[in-house]
Design a protein around this motif. Structure first.
Motif, PDB file in Angstrom:
ATOM      1  N   ASN A  94      -5.453  17.283 -14.529  1.00 40.10           N
ATOM      2  CA  ASN A  94      -4.635  18.506 -14.591  1.00 40.10           C
ATOM      3  C   ASN A  94      -5.128  19.366 -15.760  1.00 40.10           C
ATOM      4  O   ASN A  94      -5.971  18.938 -16.545  1.00 40.10           O
ATOM      5  CB  ASN A  94      -3.134  18.170 -14.743  1.00 40.10           C
ATOM      6  CG  ASN A  94      -2.870  17.294 -15.957  1.00 40.10           C
ATOM      7  OD1 ASN A  94      -3.083  17.716 -17.090  1.00 40.10           O
ATOM      8  ND2 ASN A  94      -2.440  16.066 -15.728  1.00 40.10           N
ATOM      9  N   PHE A 105       2.217  29.539 -21.829  1.00 38.85           N
ATOM     10  CA  PHE A 105       2.875  28.370 -21.272  1.00 38.85           C
ATOM     11  C   PHE A 105       2.863  27.250 -22.322  1.00 38.85           C
ATOM     12  O   PHE A 105       1.894  27.107 -23.075  1.00 38.85           O
ATOM     13  CB  PHE A 105       2.129  27.943 -19.997  1.00 38.85           C
ATOM     14  CG  PHE A 105       2.710  26.729 -19.334  1.00 38.85           C
ATOM     15  CD1 PHE A 105       4.036  26.697 -18.938  1.00 38.85           C
ATOM     16  CD2 PHE A 105       1.926  25.610 -19.097  1.00 38.85           C
ATOM     17  CE1 PHE A 105       4.569  25.575 -18.330  1.00 38.85           C
ATOM     18  CE2 PHE A 105       2.449  24.480 -18.482  1.00 38.85           C
ATOM     19  CZ  PHE A 105       3.780  24.467 -18.102  1.00 38.85           C
ATOM     20  N   ALA A 147       2.248  24.154 -22.440  1.00 37.35           N
ATOM     21  CA  ALA A 147       1.162  23.157 -22.529  1.00 37.35           C
ATOM     22  C   ALA A 147       0.110  23.533 -23.572  1.00 37.35           C
ATOM     23  O   ALA A 147      -0.466  22.652 -24.217  1.00 37.35           O
ATOM     24  CB  ALA A 147       0.502  22.975 -21.164  1.00 37.35           C
ATOM     25  N   SER A 148      -0.151  24.833 -23.742  1.00 34.69           N
ATOM     26  CA  SER A 148      -1.177  25.290 -24.704  1.00 34.69           C
ATOM     27  C   SER A 148      -0.883  24.757 -26.106  1.00 34.69           C
ATOM     28  O   SER A 148      -1.807  24.458 -26.866  1.00 34.69           O
ATOM     29  CB  SER A 148      -1.222  26.827 -24.773  1.00 34.69           C
ATOM     30  OG  SER A 148      -1.260  27.410 -23.502  1.00 34.69           O
ATOM     31  N   VAL A 173      -5.689  31.704 -25.263  1.00 33.07           N
ATOM     32  CA  VAL A 173      -5.250  31.647 -23.862  1.00 33.07           C
ATOM     33  C   VAL A 173      -5.569  32.948 -23.123  1.00 33.07           C
ATOM     34  O   VAL A 173      -5.151  34.035 -23.549  1.00 33.07           O
ATOM     35  CB  VAL A 173      -3.726  31.397 -23.785  1.00 33.07           C
ATOM     36  CG1 VAL A 173      -3.288  31.201 -22.340  1.00 33.07           C
ATOM     37  CG2 VAL A 173      -3.328  30.195 -24.646  1.00 33.07           C
ATOM     38  N   ASP A 207      -8.244  28.350 -23.438  1.00 31.81           N
ATOM     39  CA  ASP A 207      -7.327  27.911 -22.391  1.00 31.81           C
ATOM     40  C   ASP A 207      -7.463  28.907 -21.243  1.00 31.81           C
ATOM     41  O   ASP A 207      -6.857  29.976 -21.257  1.00 31.81           O
ATOM     42  CB  ASP A 207      -5.887  27.856 -22.911  1.00 31.81           C
ATOM     43  CG  ASP A 207      -4.889  27.435 -21.824  1.00 31.81           C
ATOM     44  OD1 ASP A 207      -5.267  27.415 -20.637  1.00 31.81           O
ATOM     45  OD2 ASP A 207      -3.729  27.135 -22.170  1.00 31.81           O
ATOM     46  N   PHE A 265      -3.803  23.703 -10.772  1.00 31.58           N
ATOM     47  CA  PHE A 265      -2.432  23.682 -10.259  1.00 31.58           C
ATOM     48  C   PHE A 265      -2.373  24.662  -9.074  1.00 31.58           C
ATOM     49  O   PHE A 265      -3.023  25.709  -9.113  1.00 31.58           O
ATOM     50  CB  PHE A 265      -1.495  24.125 -11.399  1.00 31.58           C
ATOM     51  CG  PHE A 265      -0.035  24.078 -11.077  1.00 31.58           C
ATOM     52  CD1 PHE A 265       0.649  22.868 -11.108  1.00 31.58           C
ATOM     53  CD2 PHE A 265       0.659  25.231 -10.741  1.00 31.58           C
ATOM     54  CE1 PHE A 265       2.004  22.813 -10.817  1.00 31.58           C
ATOM     55  CE2 PHE A 265       2.017  25.189 -10.449  1.00 31.58           C
ATOM     56  CZ  PHE A 265       2.684  23.972 -10.477  1.00 31.58           C
TER      57      PHE A 265
HETATM   58  C1  LIG Z   1      -0.892  26.143 -15.955  1.00 30.54           C
HETATM   59  C2  LIG Z   1      -1.236  26.237 -17.373  1.00 30.54           C
HETATM   60  C3  LIG Z   1      -1.551  25.096 -18.145  1.00 30.54           C
HETATM   61  C4  LIG Z   1      -1.359  23.688 -17.663  1.00 30.54           C
HETATM   62  O1  LIG Z   1      -2.015  23.354 -16.513  1.00 30.54           O
HETATM   63  P1  LIG Z   1      -1.485  22.113 -15.633  1.00 30.54           P
HETATM   64  O2  LIG Z   1      -2.560  21.931 -14.626  1.00 30.54           O
HETATM   65  O3  LIG Z   1      -0.179  22.536 -15.030  1.00 30.54           O
HETATM   66  O4  LIG Z   1      -1.339  20.944 -16.523  1.00 30.54           O
HETATM   67  C5  LIG Z   1      -1.966  25.296 -19.450  1.00 30.54           C
HETATM   68  N1  LIG Z   1      -2.064  26.521 -19.987  1.00 30.54           N
HETATM   69  C6  LIG Z   1      -1.738  27.632 -19.291  1.00 30.54           C
HETATM   70  C7  LIG Z   1      -1.890  28.963 -19.943  1.00 30.54           C
HETATM   71  C8  LIG Z   1      -1.303  27.532 -17.968  1.00 30.54           C
HETATM   72  O5  LIG Z   1      -0.990  28.630 -17.296  1.00 30.54           O
END
Ligand SMILES: *Cc1c(COP(=O)(O)O)cnc(C)c1O
Length: 372
Positions: A57, A84, A86-87, A136, A162, A188
């Motif tokens: 992922n 998002f 996760a960054s 990002v 990112d 995703f």
């Molecule tokens: C979707 C996304 C992620 C995470 O990706 P996943 O595949 O859902 O783990 C990380 N950073 C940004 C900016 C995203 O849009």
């Protein structure tokens, strides 16, 4: 109307996608099958990077370079607040501290000036060691990498792009996923290049780092799977997802061109009334998400409700800047610290956008938005 019409895409690519899935099932090579390497090769060719390590992922794709760089406690890693979770989450998972950077009000991406200020502040305070930057590419538009790369070089910081939303964008012909020391993307399903489940990839031009990433991807393997030389993850891309991504990658440029035409149509109709996406000279966006600025939270809520009534889905990416998220309360940020990020979260509105959207759909969205 669909926000991102994955069914329409499947209708266009059904033959190739079905054949790809069937070939994986027949070959019964479900983990690290030949389609995975084929995809990695094609992704290198597409982005211009030397090495591609596909992953389970996008979040793992972001986390693995941080692990490879030995990011840990006491390190400061700079990351925008308007993105998002996760960054930043991956920085915290490594034990390091995310230091939030404000955004540029026109591109919505990390502001190089704010990055400069935050680096200077961390150095002045002397508590954390500046280590790297996660930049990002929001909504499909690459970060101002010429400026950010220069700052990173000067400050001896690693740079991780990112590109989870950036895939397909470019700066003067140089493709997203090719900036900085590493780039990470996500497959995703809702992303511009998405699979039928979770998936992602890391890119680098450094052979040693590529080997390290390959080791981290499979439990910190040494010369083979049952020699374990470091902590790693189980972060492989499924073969079946690689087989789905190959035909989607082949169709990507055509879909991307369609999204760019759709974005131009939106801009033509909406730009007098709303702030529409800004493309700096030489930059191109993949418009994975088409995001306008409304006057404020109240107008945005009213517009969303009106469009919803007409069967038009909209999204708010993202409703809360990361420095004000509950998880980061211990870091002590307060409202007003990163004013552009805070304002963007109140005003952004993302509209239906995908590689198969019709002029009629765009016009219906615009008519609804422009009704007074
Ligand atoms: C979707 C996304 C992620 C995470 O990706 P996943 O595949 O859902 O783990 C990380 N950073 C940004 C900016 C995203 O849009």
């Amino acid at each position: 109307m669909q926000f991102n019409d994955l069914a329409a895409q499947y209708r266009h690519l059904k033959k190739e996608i079905d054949a790809g899935i069937a070939s994986v099932i027949e070959g019964a090579h479900f983990i690290s099958g030949p389609q995975v390497e084929e995809l990695e090769r094609e992704l290198c060719a597409y982005t211009g990077r030397k090495y591609c390590v596909s992953t389970s992922n996008g979040t793992d794709a972001l986390r693995m370079p941080l692990m490879a760089m030995g990011v840990g406690e006491g390190d400061a890693v700079f990351v925008p607040a308007f993105t998002f979770y996760a960054s930043a989450e991956v920085i915290s998972l490594c034990g390091a501290t995310p230091v939030f950077v404000d955004s540029d009000p026109r591109t919505f991406n990390l502001s190089p000036d704010s990055l400069r200020e935050q680096i200077d502040r961390v150095k002045r305070e002397g508590k954390l060691k500046p280590k790297g930057v996660v930049a990002v590419d929001l909504f499909g538009l690459p970060v101002d990498f010429p400026k950010v790369e220069a700052i990173c070089r000067e400050e001896n910081l690693f740079l991780l792009e990112d590109a989870a939303q950036g895939f397909g964008g470019s700066i003067n012909g140089r493709k997203a996923c090719s900036f900085g020391d590493f780039s990470a993307t996500s497959f995703f399903p809702a992303k511009a290049l998405g699979c039928y489940g979770d998936g992602g990839a890391v890119f680098t031009d450094d052979e040693e780092m590529a080997k390290l990433l390959q080791s981290i991807r499979v439990h910190g393997k040494g010369s083979f799977k049952y020699e374990n030389v470091r902590l790693g993850l189980n972060a492989r891309l499924d073969t079946i997802q690689a087989a789905i991504l190959l035909p989607k990658l082949h169709a990507f440029d055509e879909e991307n061109a369609h999204r760019c035409r759709a974005a131009a149509r939106y801009a033509e109709r909406l730009s007098g009334r709303f702030q529409t996406p800004y493309l700096p000279e030489g930059f191109s966006s993949s418009f994975g998400y088409y995001t306008i600025l409304t006057a404020g939270a109240e107008e945005r809520a009213a517009l969303q409700a009106r469009l919803k009534e007409k069967g038009i889905p909209t999204m708010v990416y993202y409703p809360c800047p990361l420095h004000l998220q509950k998880v980061y309360a211990p870091l002590g940020y307060k409202r007003g610290d990163l004013p552009v990020s805070e304002e963007l979260t109140d005003r952004v509105l993302s509209l239906p956008m995908h590689g198969y959207i019709t002029d009629e759909e765009i016009d219906a969205v615009c008519d609804a938005l422009l009704e007074s």
